[in-house]
Structure formats: structure tokens, C-alpha cells
Design an enzyme around this catalytic site. Structure first.
Site, PDB file in Angstrom:
ATOM      1  N   ASP A  28     -24.277   6.119  21.600  1.00  0.00           N
ATOM      2  CA  ASP A  28     -23.043   6.354  22.344  1.00  0.00           C
ATOM      3  C   ASP A  28     -22.610   7.792  22.056  1.00  0.00           C
ATOM      4  O   ASP A  28     -22.176   8.109  20.949  1.00  0.00           O
ATOM      5  CB  ASP A  28     -21.989   5.337  21.886  1.00  0.00           C
ATOM      6  CG  ASP A  28     -20.626   5.571  22.536  1.00  0.00           C
ATOM      7  OD1 ASP A  28     -20.449   6.600  23.211  1.00  0.00           O
ATOM      8  OD2 ASP A  28     -19.741   4.713  22.352  1.00  0.00           O
ATOM      9  N   LYS A  44     -13.931  12.955  28.767  1.00  0.00           N
ATOM     10  CA  LYS A  44     -13.615  13.477  27.427  1.00  0.00           C
ATOM     11  C   LYS A  44     -14.211  14.866  27.235  1.00  0.00           C
ATOM     12  O   LYS A  44     -14.015  15.499  26.206  1.00  0.00           O
ATOM     13  CB  LYS A  44     -14.154  12.523  26.351  1.00  0.00           C
ATOM     14  CG  LYS A  44     -13.497  11.142  26.376  1.00  0.00           C
ATOM     15  CD  LYS A  44     -14.091  10.252  25.319  1.00  0.00           C
ATOM     16  CE  LYS A  44     -13.850   8.780  25.572  1.00  0.00           C
ATOM     17  NZ  LYS A  44     -12.469   8.354  25.383  1.00  0.00           N
ATOM     18  N   CYS A 102      -9.551   0.809  20.534  1.00  0.00           N
ATOM     19  CA  CYS A 102     -10.694   0.017  21.023  1.00  0.00           C
ATOM     20  C   CYS A 102     -11.754  -0.127  19.938  1.00  0.00           C
ATOM     21  O   CYS A 102     -12.958  -0.017  20.215  1.00  0.00           O
ATOM     22  CB  CYS A 102     -11.305   0.620  22.285  1.00  0.00           C
ATOM     23  SG  CYS A 102     -10.145   0.723  23.632  1.00  0.00           S
ATOM     24  N   HIS A 132     -16.868   1.686  19.145  1.00  0.00           N
ATOM     25  CA  HIS A 132     -15.906   1.411  20.214  1.00  0.00           C
ATOM     26  C   HIS A 132     -16.307   0.081  20.859  1.00  0.00           C
ATOM     27  O   HIS A 132     -17.492  -0.263  20.881  1.00  0.00           O
ATOM     28  CB  HIS A 132     -16.009   2.555  21.233  1.00  0.00           C
ATOM     29  CG  HIS A 132     -15.004   2.525  22.339  1.00  0.00           C
ATOM     30  ND1 HIS A 132     -15.140   1.718  23.440  1.00  0.00           N
ATOM     31  CD2 HIS A 132     -13.850   3.220  22.524  1.00  0.00           C
ATOM     32  CE1 HIS A 132     -14.114   1.922  24.259  1.00  0.00           C
ATOM     33  NE2 HIS A 132     -13.313   2.824  23.720  1.00  0.00           N
ATOM     34  N   GLN A 147     -18.130  10.751  22.137  1.00  0.00           N
ATOM     35  CA  GLN A 147     -17.317  11.667  21.331  1.00  0.00           C
ATOM     36  C   GLN A 147     -18.134  12.823  20.773  1.00  0.00           C
ATOM     37  O   GLN A 147     -17.602  13.660  20.039  1.00  0.00           O
ATOM     38  CB  GLN A 147     -16.651  10.903  20.165  1.00  0.00           C
ATOM     39  CG  GLN A 147     -15.711   9.805  20.600  1.00  0.00           C
ATOM     40  CD  GLN A 147     -14.420  10.335  21.230  1.00  0.00           C
ATOM     41  OE1 GLN A 147     -14.096  11.521  21.150  1.00  0.00           O
ATOM     42  NE2 GLN A 147     -13.685   9.450  21.877  1.00  0.00           N
TER      43      GLN A 147
HETATM   44  N1  PMP Z   1     -17.397   5.016  23.217  1.00  0.00           N
HETATM   45  C1  PMP Z   1     -16.565   5.800  22.530  1.00  0.00           C
HETATM   46  C2  PMP Z   1     -16.960   6.270  21.159  1.00  0.00           C
HETATM   47  C3  PMP Z   1     -15.344   6.175  23.093  1.00  0.00           C
HETATM   48  O1  PMP Z   1     -14.504   6.956  22.403  1.00  0.00           O
HETATM   49  C4  PMP Z   1     -15.011   5.729  24.396  1.00  0.00           C
HETATM   50  C5  PMP Z   1     -13.693   6.086  25.047  1.00  0.00           C
HETATM   51  N2  PMP Z   1     -12.589   5.942  24.211  1.00  0.00           N
HETATM   52  C6  PMP Z   1     -15.927   4.929  25.074  1.00  0.00           C
HETATM   53  C7  PMP Z   1     -17.104   4.593  24.450  1.00  0.00           C
HETATM   54  C8  PMP Z   1     -15.661   4.418  26.458  1.00  0.00           C
HETATM   55  O2  PMP Z   1     -15.632   5.452  27.373  1.00  0.00           O
HETATM   56  P1  PMP Z   1     -15.169   5.166  28.878  1.00  0.00           P
HETATM   57  O3  PMP Z   1     -13.870   4.395  28.764  1.00  0.00           O
HETATM   58  O4  PMP Z   1     -14.947   6.511  29.453  1.00  0.00           O
HETATM   59  O5  PMP Z   1     -16.220   4.387  29.527  1.00  0.00           O
END
Ligand code: PMP
Length: 414
Positions: A208, A234, A372, A131, A211
Site C-alpha cells: 500500500d 494525497k 481508519c 489502514h 502514504q
Molecule cells: N491506505 C492508506 C495507508 C491510507 O492512508 C489511505 C487513505 N487514508 C488509504 C489506504 C485509502 O485511500 P483512498 O481512500 O484514497 O482509497
């Protein structure tokens, strides 16, 4: 009753769904099928009610007041830290920095851990499947310091090529990063092996977990990483909540990133001193009600149990994958051996965004776009995908409704 038995648990899906008021609404006159869980999850009543009760009964600022309400709010906020620390098996509550989400967590590591260490010629290692929150912060600090960002490759199935990741852990790498689960592919990465290789080389590893935490029990000590970032929204919690777990030695060595109230010991014009970690990283008034909600979200996960969640979600993933494969011209992107319930796909002759827009009119919420993850789209040579991401409160009947809707909208577009 619609239940399924796993060896140790009985999973009562209708009771679970009754806890999520939003799941029973309609969209464009159709029953909602919410398959955008990797984007954000829905919230169960205990989370909504806990936040409501906080504002009705306990609202005050934290750590500042000696009055009863201030104590209650502080206890609730610090209680969420304890809860989250236990949830991911952090060795100490003081190693958990509460943040607004993963993005704030990775930026904190970028500016407070990486930037002071990076020299021209150094590198940060990430992967092609990340991401943007696990790419762009590293690029920003690399630009400032003359370092570079390297990306470990993946294969056509959407699996990380582990040997290449390991081969890229060269002496100039000062920080390695990897997602535990891909938000686009669903791929589960071999984080323990990566952590072992990083430790052998003295390279800190950031995982990270955005997920991963909604689907599986996480034990940061067993994973063996140095930093673990997660986001609350999430995992049934409110938006604007999240955390960074970091080893104590790193937190102690890291300078503060945000300055302001709450994070200091004494402020003087001839030299300010800072609070101990984690408070030195938590400037300003935090999202107190949000963390009250996150506390309730963790309770909810624990009451259902990850064993039952995993069994149910894996059944749904297998069923949805099988049904999607029946559709002519449909290509699944992300066929790793181990996946969480995220399915990205494309249908020949159609655009993902057109499909998503028409699916919405059928009551089906899925995400289309780059998720993203531009470098991942570049790797697969596509501008976007359609992504159905499932949660434990979804059902086979919803998968069926999704397939019916997809066949219908596909016909309209062809
Ligand atoms: N890393 C991953 C793998 C994600 O799926 C996301 C959210 N789509 C993020 C980071 C960012 O999370 P946040 O926008 O809640 O900071």
C-alpha cells in the site's frame, strides 16, 4: 527570502506556497495551518488549471469516439497512465490499472487475484498498522473462501517486527500485504526485505503506497513487490484517482472484477470476451479530468524534486517532534527510526477530538480519530489520536503557530 539549501537544490518555500491558493485562506478568522495532509493534500494551481482546461477545451469520453475531442481526451487519459507508470518505474504502462484510489485497487486484488485462489485453511498476511483498506477487503474474501487473515505484530515504537512478519510467511499464506508508510505512525516499513522474503517463498506481496508516493520516489521494480496500490488525492492530485500496478503475469491471470463498457473485446450472449489488461479492469467511463490533474501533479513533484522535498519535510518533522516533546503530558505514538512527516499524539487529561475541534477554531486543521486503523488503536490501547501530518509546502512558522494554538487549547481543556 525564506530558502534553505540542500546539497543539490534550493528550496524556495514561498514560491511553492504561492502555487497553492488554498494555503493563503483564513479559517475562523485565523491564517490556515493545514496539517491534515495524510488525509488529503492541497492542490497546486497547475493541477487545478489542467482540469479546468480539460473541461474548457478537450472534454469528451475516452476510447469511444473518432472525433478530435475524443482523441484528445483519450490521449490525455492514456498520457496520465504513461506518466504514472514512469513515476513509479513500472516496467510497462500496460501493468498500470487506473482506479479511483487505493481502496478500489486493494479490492480489485482481493476479488480478482485472491478470491479465486483462496481455499479453506489458506491465509492472507497483513499487519497491525494497516489502514482498513488493507484489512477489510482481505477479510471479505477470506469469509467467502474459508481463509483467514493474519496480522503481523509491531512494537511499542510503532515499527513492524520484521522477523515475525517473515516467520508468518508460512505455506498457507497466498498473499502478503504491507503498507510502505503508516498513515498514523509515519513508520517507513522495510518493503524491499519483505519482498525478498516473499519471493523466496513464492508468495505475492501487495504494498500500500498511499502514504509513500507523496514523500519519496517509488520504484516498484526495485521494491520487488507484486502489487503496488496508490491514491492520487494525497499526492497533489484530485480525489477519485489512483492506480494499481501489478506484474503482467498476475494481470493476465486475473479475471475482470467490474463488468461494463470499455473492458470488453466482444459481448455475445453465448460468451463475452475481454480486452487485454489494463483495460479489462477499467469498466465504465473513468475519471478523465481527474487523471489530467494527476498528470499535472506528477509534473509538479518532478519540478520540485523529491530530494528537496525529503530534506525539507524531514527538517519539519524533526522540528515539530522536538516542539511537541516540550509539551507536558504529551505522548507521541509512533517513534520509528525512519518516518515520513506524520505525528500522532495524545495529551494527558484531554480527548483528541476536543483538541482538534478547538484547534480548528485557531485555524489549525489536524485530524483526530482512529484514522481508519482500528487494530492499531487497539494495539496502543487508545480510542483515537490527534494527528499532524505535514507536506513540503508547510513551514516552521506554521509549526510554531500550531504549537502556540495547541498550548492554548490544552489550557482550556485542563
Ligand atoms: N491506505 C492508506 C495507508 C491510507 O492512508 C489511505 C487513505 N487514508 C488509504 C489506504 C485509502 O485511500 P483512498 O481512500 O484514497 O482509497
Amino acid at each position: 527570502m525564506n530558502t534553505t539549501a540542500s546539497p543539490a537544490t534550493v528550496f524556495d518555500i514561498q514560491r511553492i506556497r504561492a502555487d497553492f491558493p488554498l494555503l493563503s485562506r483564513t479559517v475562523h478568522g485565523k491564517p490556515l495551518v493545514y496539517f491534515d495532509n495524510a488525509n488529503t493534500s492541497q492542490k497546486p494551481l497547475p493541477v487545478i488549471e489542467a482540469m479546468n482546461e480539460h473541461y474548457r477545451e478537450h472534454n469528451a469520453n475516452v476510447s469511444r469516439a473518432v472525433h478530435q475531442l475524443g482523441e484528445e481526451a483519450t490521449a490525455a487519459y492514456e498520457g496520465a497512465r504513461d506518466k504514472l507508470a514512469r513515476f513509479i518505474n513500472a516496467p510497462s504502462r500496460n501493468e498500470l490499472v487506473l482506479t479511483s484510489g487505493t481502496t478500489q485497487a486493494t479490492n480489485l486484488v482481493a476479488y480478482s487475484y485472491a478470491l479465486p485462489r483462496l481455499q479453506p485453511g489458506d491465509a492472507i498476511l497483513t499487519t497491525v498498522m494497516e489502514h482498513h483498506a488493507n484489512i477489510v477487503p482481505w477479510q471479505l474474501v477470506a469469509q467467502r473462501s474459508g481463509a483467514t487473515v493474519k496480522a503481523a505484530p509491531i512494537d511499542q515504537r510503532g515499527e513492524l517486527i520484521l522477523e515475525q512478519y517473515i516467520a508468518m510467511l508460512t505455506p498457507e499464506v497466498k498473499l502478503a500485504c504491507v503498507t510502505q508508510v503508516s498513515n498514523v505512525l509515519g513508520t517507513v516499513n522495510p518493503v524491499r526485505e519483505i519482498a525478498r522474503e516473499c519471493r523466496k517463498r513464492g508468495i505475492a506481496l501487495l504494498v500500500d503506497g498511499s502514504q509513500a508516493v507523496p514523500h519519496r520516489p517509488v520504484d516498484v521494480q526495485a521494491l520487488g513487490c507484486d502489487f503496488y496500490a496508490l491514491t492520487g488525492h494525497k499526492m497533489l492530485g484530485p480525489t477519485g484517482t489512483g492506480a494499481l500496478w501489478a506484474r503482467r503475469e498476475h494481470l493476465d491471470a486475473m479475471p475482470p472484477f467490474f463488468g461494463g463498457g470499455e473492458m470488453i473485446r466482444e459481448v455475445r450472449f453465448d460468451g463475452t470476451t475481454f480486452a487485454e489488461a489494463p483495460h479489462k479492469f477499467e469498466a465504465g467511463t473513468p475519471n478523465i479530468a481527474g487523471f489530467v490533474g494527476l498528470f499535472a501533479a506528477i509534473d509538479y513533484y518532478q519540478s520540485v524534486g523529491f530530494e528537496a522535498i525529503h530534506a525539507w519535510e524531514q527538517q519539519l518533522l524533526a522540528y515539530a517532534t522536538e516542539r511537541l516533546r516540550e509539551i507536558p503530558g504529551l505522548r507521541i505514538i509512533g517513534e520509528a527510526a525512519e518516518k515520513e512527516p506524520v505525528i500522532s499524539f495524545l495529551i494527558d487529561g484531554t480527548q483528541a477530538t476536543d483538541l482538534a475541534t478547538l484547534l480548528d477554531l485557531q485555524g489549525v486543521a489536524v485530524r483526530s480519530g482512529h484514522h481508519c486503523a482500528h487494530p492499531l488503536m487497539q494495539f496502543f490501547g487508545v480510542p483515537s489520536t490527534l494527528r499532524a501530518s505535514l507536506a513540503f509546502y508547510n513551514t516552521r512558522e506554521e509549526v510554531d503557530a500550531f504549537i502556540v494554538a495547541l498550548l492554548k487549547v490544552r489550557k482550556l481543556l485542563m
